[in-house]
Design a protein around this motif. Structure first.
Motif, PDB file in Angstrom:
ATOM      1  N   GLU A 194     -12.536   6.866 -11.965  1.00  0.00           N
ATOM      2  CA  GLU A 194     -11.724   6.341 -10.871  1.00  0.00           C
ATOM      3  C   GLU A 194     -12.577   6.131  -9.610  1.00  0.00           C
ATOM      4  N   THR A 195     -13.376   7.156  -9.280  1.00  0.00           N
ATOM      5  CA  THR A 195     -14.214   7.030  -8.094  1.00  0.00           C
ATOM      6  C   THR A 195     -15.226   5.912  -8.271  1.00  0.00           C
TER       7      THR A 195
ATOM      8  N   ASP B 192      -0.127   6.654   2.820  1.00  0.00           N
ATOM      9  CA  ASP B 192      -0.588   8.036   2.896  1.00  0.00           C
ATOM     10  C   ASP B 192      -1.552   8.390   1.782  1.00  0.00           C
ATOM     11  N   ASP B 193      -1.814   7.431   0.903  1.00  0.00           N
ATOM     12  CA  ASP B 193      -2.740   7.702  -0.176  1.00  0.00           C
ATOM     13  C   ASP B 193      -4.117   7.128   0.150  1.00  0.00           C
TER      14      ASP B 193
ATOM     15  N   LEU C  59       0.823  -1.210   0.000  1.00  0.00           N
ATOM     16  CA  LEU C  59       0.000   0.000   0.000  1.00  0.00           C
ATOM     17  C   LEU C  59       0.853   1.254   0.000  1.00  0.00           C
ATOM     18  N   ILE C  60       0.288   2.317  -0.573  1.00  0.00           N
ATOM     19  CA  ILE C  60       0.825   3.642  -0.327  1.00  0.00           C
ATOM     20  C   ILE C  60      -0.014   4.147   0.847  1.00  0.00           C
TER      21      ILE C  60
ATOM     22  N   PHE D 243     -12.149   8.073  -0.015  1.00  0.00           N
ATOM     23  CA  PHE D 243     -11.128   9.121   0.032  1.00  0.00           C
ATOM     24  C   PHE D 243     -10.394   9.121   1.362  1.00  0.00           C
ATOM     25  N   GLN D 244     -10.650   8.089   2.153  1.00  0.00           N
ATOM     26  CA  GLN D 244      -9.934   7.913   3.412  1.00  0.00           C
ATOM     27  C   GLN D 244      -8.527   7.410   3.103  1.00  0.00           C
TER      28      GLN D 244
ATOM     29  N   ASN E  49      -5.418   4.712   7.875  1.00  0.00           N
ATOM     30  CA  ASN E  49      -6.429   4.747   8.923  1.00  0.00           C
ATOM     31  C   ASN E  49      -7.304   3.500   8.971  1.00  0.00           C
TER      32      ASN E  49
ATOM     33  N   ARG F  60      -7.037   5.786  -4.602  1.00  0.00           N
ATOM     34  CA  ARG F  60      -5.794   5.836  -5.368  1.00  0.00           C
ATOM     35  C   ARG F  60      -5.021   4.527  -5.271  1.00  0.00           C
TER      36      ARG F  60
ATOM     37  N   PRO G 191     -15.054   5.141   5.974  1.00  0.00           N
ATOM     38  CA  PRO G 191     -16.046   6.213   5.843  1.00  0.00           C
ATOM     39  C   PRO G 191     -16.245   6.622   4.387  1.00  0.00           C
ATOM     40  N   SER G 192     -15.183   6.624   3.603  1.00  0.00           N
ATOM     41  CA  SER G 192     -15.319   6.916   2.181  1.00  0.00           C
ATOM     42  C   SER G 192     -14.086   6.398   1.471  1.00  0.00           C
TER      43      SER G 192
ATOM     44  N   LYS H 283      -7.002  -3.834  -5.512  1.00  0.00           N
ATOM     45  CA  LYS H 283      -6.049  -3.304  -6.489  1.00  0.00           C
ATOM     46  C   LYS H 283      -5.705  -4.373  -7.512  1.00  0.00           C
TER      47      LYS H 283
END
Lengths: 400, 506
Positions: free
Chosen positions: B383-384, B357-358, B354-355, B402-403, B407, B362, B399-400, B420
């Motif tokens: 993408e979304t 912080d992304d 994983l990245i 975009f988290q 976390n 993404r 939560p989304s 992925k």
């Protein structure tokens, strides 16, 4: 605002404008810092800072820093650093002077030749970093010394100049008034209006997208407030410029480059892969990303932009000096970090780097107008850099 | 028997979240106490309260230790009375020797000058106690994870430990290393050391624990005593997840279709020690819809085999052939391996998968960006859309999209990594320890996903150190030992004993 998501996580429990501000402190902080600094210097310089001639000067003085900051942001996001850009910039300025003044080369031959040399320099440094895994700090530290020495050798310790008019316009030329008004310059005002329209259009489009996918958007008050400030500032600058000599050529190159790099970093697969590379090189590699090639390209790009900056700088001074570009890499790197990039890579935005460069530029300019000595200027700039990064870290800890 | 530790109605709140809600924990002198619960249940938080990472005052409730009310202001306070915690992420300095690590911060020194003779002598004694035969001067990064774990325990012993807390000590260990560690814990118990062990491996819990406390959603659910009642895995699981888990491994219709992938005569040498061959003449096949396991001890070369096939991500002087649908394919780079239809889901999702912080979004699209972009420009909408699709299909709890993935809990992170690779559209997925460090509920979901993949006709190669999981999931199991595939068993033939005997008799 619609909430299309079931917010169950920690972020979902924080709502309201205060919480939003807390989480986006960095972006707003940067904008407010720039405004505050400008207001401060406007007052203490008795209005000199925002005089048309000084605004023009601000752009001319900082253009090369901003142009290099674009490349530096990419390098830093990819997880590297380039200490050689100041030297490379000086070297290319010297090379241009030798080509044009000593060898009588045409400007149209010398400029592409210099850009190619810049690309070559970037490639040479990037090769060691990307394919030999030598830390970029070391490779570019070596580059910094090498090109500082080569500039001295090329110029034989002398200043070389002046340049023909055709070369000077690169930096000190202005866009003519296509509307025939003269003063105020119609082109400048039109450009300002177009820029404002574009910014608002892009902002509204993103907002619509966010709402559609239930991404937490900016509270409406913030969105409109921010855009009004930005639009007002743009129109103000455009108007001021129009009452002097209009739009400097170099401002156009700067804006165009900024837009291009912002687009590449934020909207393309290439940009996304660079962020991934900086965020976690091993994971990026195992996802099929050609990490070596991307690192290499980041340095090639940096070399090209450093060369462009070198040409613009030489054109502005109308002479190439052995001291040109001395310690400029530090201003460029500072601008990128003030703009919110992370030393460990993967984080940072083009717009942030540009605003960071302006913060440095306005401070340089304002302090010079005030007559503050170069000694104190350095101290103050250093403290601002430290404060910006401490602010970043503090914010992160508070959220974490 | 007297209680050594009593934690009474401990409540700990983080902004917006009640992590612990009146939790009680009683640990008797000289017992091994297992603390179990799903990821995020609050086990680690409770142990951080106990060890003083969260200082007294930052939580409600009382801690009674050794008959007194304890209020630890930091780790040094708890260590002073013999409470030592060994975290999941080992806290050793890789480039220092075993001896230096053992006495780090606690050096045998006078006036700042280290007494090396004493250091080495004491180290030797401690290493003997934990059953390590390495020299004290060996650098820690030369040791495998299992031995590093033992060094951590030796370090605890050097501090006169009374209450040893181990946070998932066997999560990264092979079967035999785990056994050795558990034996050591039993031996320490005989010497009077009390331990608390946090573990997901219920068979281990059953083997060594005197008592078991189950925590769910920040509250104590049950406490069982193995000396007075029988503790079954089913009962623990029921308390952990709050429901019955009829089958640990979901049923799947087993059918092997056409030949998908073949690996022939695969040889790999070590990337640094060029004379060492890591993989010897490996041959393996995967059919459509088949789940093929590779069993073996840690260090047998399973990950090395997988990564060397996947774009030569490991090793040098690689030779051999990979065929897809009977035709040789180029797997010499990761992007080519992906194009050939392979995907490799790493065992180390945090550093290789994983990245962090992304965002979830993404990370999901990273290996197949062209599919959400046209002419190199990413379409945010597409993408979304993709991310939302996988979030729903894989039941990624976030939560989304975009988290940031940092976390998410381990199980959900694993689902992001799987998403992925599914989005990359592979025909054969290599899953390396796909359920490591994730809780029972998430494991079950991952098994379900594997079964769906097989039903879609994809081939799955599964590498796992958990034997029951291999036996429960695989149609066929290759057994690997020291870089050699030493045997092949069908699901019907396979048993833990047969696999172990293949490894041992080689």
């Amino acid at each position: 605002m619609e909430v299309a998501q079931t917010s169950t996580g920690r972020t979902g429990t924080m709502n309201g404008i205060g919480a939003y501000l807390a989480r986006h402190m960095r972006e707003y902080g940067l904008l407010f810092a720039l405004i505050a600094i400008m207001v401060f210097f406007q007052i203490v310089t008795d209005g000199t800072l925002l005089r048309p001639v000084n605004i023009t000067n601000l752009f001319l003085q900082n253009s090369y820093i901003i142009i290099m900051a674009l490349g530096m942001l990419v390098v830093i996001v990819s997880g590297n650093i380039d200490l050689s850009v100041g030297s490379v910039m000086g070297f290319i300025g010297a090379l241009a002077a030798v080509m044009i003044v000593h060898w009588d080369w045409s400007v149209y031959l010398a400029i592409p030749a210099c850009l190619l040399v810049g690309i070559g320099i970037g490639a040479a440094q990037g090769y060691w970093v990307a394919y030999w895994k030598i830390p970029s700090f070391i490779v570019t530290l070596a580059g910094m010394l090498v090109f500082r020495g080569l500039s001295l050798w090329l110029l034989e310790g002398q200043s070389v100049g002046p340049f023909p008019k055709g070369f000077q316009v690169l930096s000190t030329g202005f866009i003519p008034d296509y509307f025939g008004i003269g003063r105020p310059n119609g082109t400048a005002i039109a450009a300002g209006l177009v820029a404002v329209a574009l910014i608002i259009w892009v902002g509204l489009r993103d907002r619509a997208h966010n709402r559609k996918y239930g991404i937490e958007g900016e509270p409406a008050a913030f969105f409109y407030g921010r855009n009004i400030i930005v639009a007002g500032a743009l129109l103000f600058v455009a108007y001021k410029l129009s009452t002097f000599r209009g739009l400097p050529n170099v401002l156009i190159s700067m804006v165009v480059l900024t837009v291009i790099y912002a687009f590449i970093t934020e909207n393309t697969t290439l940009g996304r892969r660079i962020y991934a590379l900086g965020g976690n090189e091993k994971a990026a590699k195992l996802s099929g990303i050609k990490t070596e090639r991307l690192t290499f390209l980041a340095f090639v790009n940096m070399g090209m932009l450093a060369a462009l900056a070198g040409l613009i700088f030489a054109a502005r001074l109308n002479t190439a000096t052995p001291k040109a570009g001395f310690a400029v890499e530090l201003d460029v790197i500072a601008a990128v970090f003030i703009g919110g990039a992370s030393m460990s890579g993967g984080v940072g935005k083009i717009v942030g780097a540009v605003v960071g460069a302006f913060i440095m530029g306005v401070m340089n300019n304002g302090m010079s107008i005030m007559g503050i000595g170069i000694d104190y200027q350095q101290v103050i700039k250093g403290l601002v850099l430290l404060a910006a990064v401490v602010f970043d870290v503090y914010n992160k800890q508070k959220q974490g | 028997m007297t209680p050594l530790l009593e934690m009474r109605s401990i409540t700990k709140t983080f902004p917006g979240v009640k992590a612990l809600d009146a939790v009680n924990l009683t640990v008797m002198e000289g017992e091994i106490h297992a603390l179990v619960g799903e990821n995020g249940a609050g086990k680690s938080t409770l142990m951080k309260v106990l060890s003083g990472v969260y200082p007294a005052g930052s939580y409600d409730g009382e801690i009674h230790y050794d008959g007194n009310v304890a209020s630890f202001g930091g780790i040094s306070d708890s260590e002073a009375v013999g409470v030592i915690i060994i975290h999941q992420e080992l806290a050793l300095v890789p480039l220092l020797s075993i001896a230096e690590n053992l006495f780090l911060g606690n050096e045998c020194a006078k006036g700042g000058v280290v007494n090396w003779r004493e250091t080495f002598q004491r180290t030797e004694g401690l290493l003997k106690k934990v059953g390590l035969s390495e020299a004290p001067s060996v650098l820690v990064d030369r040791l495998g994870v299992g031995k590093q774990q033992l060094v951590e325990i030796a370090k605890a012993l050097s501090k006169d430990v009374r209450l040893l807390i181990l946070d998932e000590p066997t999560a990264a260990l092979s079967e035999s290393d785990s056994q050795a560690l558990l034996d050591l814990l039993l031996e320490l118990k005989a010497q009077g050391v009390t331990s608390i062990i946090i573990s997901h491996k219920l068979n281990e819990v059953r083997r060594i624990a005197d008592r078991v406390t189950v925590i769910r959603d920040g509250a104590t659910i049950s406490s069982m005593d193995a000396r007075t009642e029988e503790i079954t895995e089913d009962r623990i699981v029921r308390d952990m997840v709050g429901r019955d888990m009829a089958h640990r491994y979901p049923e799947r219709e087993r059918r092997a279709g056409e030949m998908l992938m073949e690996v022939r005569n695969w040889n790999v040498w070590h990337p640094e020690h060029s004379e060492r061959q890591v993989i010897h003449d490996a041959n393996l096949t995967v059919r459509a819809g088949e789940v093929v396991g590779i069993a073996g001890l840690m260090g047998a070369g399973r990950t090395e085999l997988a990564m060397s096939i996947f774009g030569r991500s490991y090793g040098r002087k690689i030779s051999g052939e990979v065929l897809m649908h009977g035709a040789p394919v180029d797997v010499s780079r990761v992007d080519r391996a992906i194009a050939a239809g392979l995907a490799y889901v790493t065992e180390d999702r945090k550093t290789l998968g994983l990245i962090l912080d992304d965002t979830v979004e993404r990370n999901i699209t990273l290996a197949n960006l062209p599919a959400v972009s046209s002419r190199g420009v990413i379409s945010e909408a597409r993408e979304t859309g993709v991310a939302e699709k996988y979030r729903a299909a894989m039941n990624i709890r976030t939560p989304s999209v975009f988290q940031k993935t940092v976390n998410l809990s381990g199980g959900n992170q694993q689902k992001v990594v799987l998403s992925k690779w599914l989005f990359a559209g592979p025909e054969v997925l290599i899953l390396d320890e796909p359920t490591r460090g994730i809780d029972v509920g998430a494991k079950f979901e991952i098994y379900g996903i594997i079964n769906e993949l097989s039903a879609e006709g994809k081939g799955v190669i599964m590498i796992s150190s958990e034997m029951p999981e291999m036996l429960g999931m695989c149609d066929r199991i290759y057994v690997m030992n020291e870089g050699v595939l030493v045997g092949e068993l069908t699901a019907a033939e396979a048993s833990q004993e047969r696999i172990m005997s293949l490894i041992v008799t080689d």
